[in-house]
Write an enzyme that holds these catalytic residues in place. Structure first.
Site, PDB file in Angstrom:
ATOM      1  N   GLY A  36       0.831  -1.032   0.182  1.00  0.00           N
ATOM      2  CA  GLY A  36      -0.141   0.008  -0.140  1.00  0.00           C
ATOM      3  C   GLY A  36       0.837   1.123   0.141  1.00  0.00           C
ATOM      4  O   GLY A  36       1.808   1.191  -0.308  1.00  0.00           O
TER       5      GLY A  36
ATOM      6  N   HIS B  47       3.870   2.048  -8.180  1.00  0.00           N
ATOM      7  CA  HIS B  47       2.695   0.953  -7.840  1.00  0.00           C
ATOM      8  C   HIS B  47       2.014   1.112  -8.960  1.00  0.00           C
ATOM      9  O   HIS B  47       1.337   0.054  -9.684  1.00  0.00           O
ATOM     10  CB  HIS B  47       1.892   1.176  -6.647  1.00  0.00           C
ATOM     11  CG  HIS B  47       2.960   0.909  -5.358  1.00  0.00           C
ATOM     12  ND1 HIS B  47       3.108   2.023  -4.503  1.00  0.00           N
ATOM     13  CD2 HIS B  47       3.346  -0.159  -4.662  1.00  0.00           C
ATOM     14  CE1 HIS B  47       3.815   1.411  -3.486  1.00  0.00           C
ATOM     15  NE2 HIS B  47       3.913   0.229  -3.634  1.00  0.00           N
TER      16      HIS B  47
END
Ligand code: PAF
Length: 287
Positions: free
Chosen positions: A31, A37
């Site tokens: 996360g 990402h």
């Protein structure tokens, strides 16, 4: 976009998609998303029909005294960002489910985990391999996409998938960088303003190594000494390692002949940063 927390529901959902003949591509994460990402998620989208992203800060890959508790988390922001790049499912399990009481099974990849970060973070790759094996069994992807900033992690997971005959293609993606050259990392938020120049010494040192290589230098020790000297000149820096290794075995090399990676880990104040450069590749770092 679906949010799934229960392991059984994730497995049921994956089975449903697979029965329809869909290719599931998977991006495991902890996360606190940044552009790196998102680029993995976009690649996953290109390679599959259904993109699953896991968000789980895995306690077994953090050693005592490391940043497990303070690791940055922002689920709401992550959800919005994942949705913006077309992720289909976020899998976000609890530790109670991932490691229930009496949990006793770990995956230990040997050899390549003993070097580089494995030497300074004992048990780290055991935690990483274990959680990835578990996530692969839960999500059952055809393709899994990893960032090559964590070069050793990428090598470890590729080897695990090969050795354990997992029917999953492991893809490694180039490191995403800030315009300054700094490798993107969720941990960059720990850096203080006064430490920024020192943090930039990592990517700048890779640029120096690239230049030496492009000029014909092939003696690993000479490149390492120059870089060591350059990084050490910066305040707040404490070098953990600077190594030039074979990209498959991660064994140190004396001469740069086959495909070789320069990998480094440096503490900037209290933040441990890593970066790497595979000789012969492009390196988007300003001079
Ligand atoms: O690279 C990471 O974020 C983690 O190590 C991973 C692969 C998600 C396993 O927890």
């Amino acid at each position: 976009m679906q949010i799934i927390e229960a392991i059984e529901e994730m497995q049921r959902t994956s089975t449903f998609f697979r029965r329809q003949g869909k290719v599931i591509s998977f991006v495991p994460t902890m996360g606190y998303f940044h552009e790196g990402h998102l680029s993995l998620m976009r690649e996953a989208k290109r390679r599959g029909d259904i993109v699953v992203v896991s968000i789980y800060v895995n306690p077994t890959q953090f050693g005592a005294g490391e940043d497990f508790e303070k690791y940055p988390r922002d689920f709401e922001r992550d959800k919005t960002l994942a949705e913006s790049v077309g992720v289909d499912v976020i899998f976000s399990p609890s530790t109670k489910e991932m490691y229930p009481e009496h949990y006793q099974t770990y995956v230990n990849v040997e050899g390549v985990t003993e070097k580089l970060c494995g030497a300074s973070r004992p048990g780290h790759f055991r935690g990483v391999a274990t959680i990835c094996a578990k996530l692969f069994n839960i999500v059952r992807p055809r393709v899994a996409v990893f960032g090559k900033k964590d070069f050793q992690q990428y090598v470890v997971i590729k080897l695990m998938a090969q050795d354990l005959n997992m029917d999953i293609e492991i893809i490694g993606m180039q490191t995403a960088r800030e315009a300054s050259g700094l490798a993107m990392s969720s941990r960059n938020i720990y850096l203080k303003a006064c430490e920024m120049e020192s943090a930039l010494s990592l990517s700048r040192s890779l640029k120096m190594a690239k230049k030496l290589y492009d000029q014909g230098q092939r003696i690993a020790g000479d490149i390492v000494s120059e870089i060591e000297e350059f990084i050490s000149k910066h305040p707040y820096t404490e070098i953990d390692y600077i190594k030039i290794c074979d990209t498959q075995t991660l064994e140190g090399v004396t001469f740069i002949e086959k495909e070789t990676v320069l990998a480094l880990a440096v503490r900037i104040g209290s933040t441990r940063l890593i970066d790497n450069y595979v000789f012969g590749e492009e390196l988007p770092v300003p001079a």
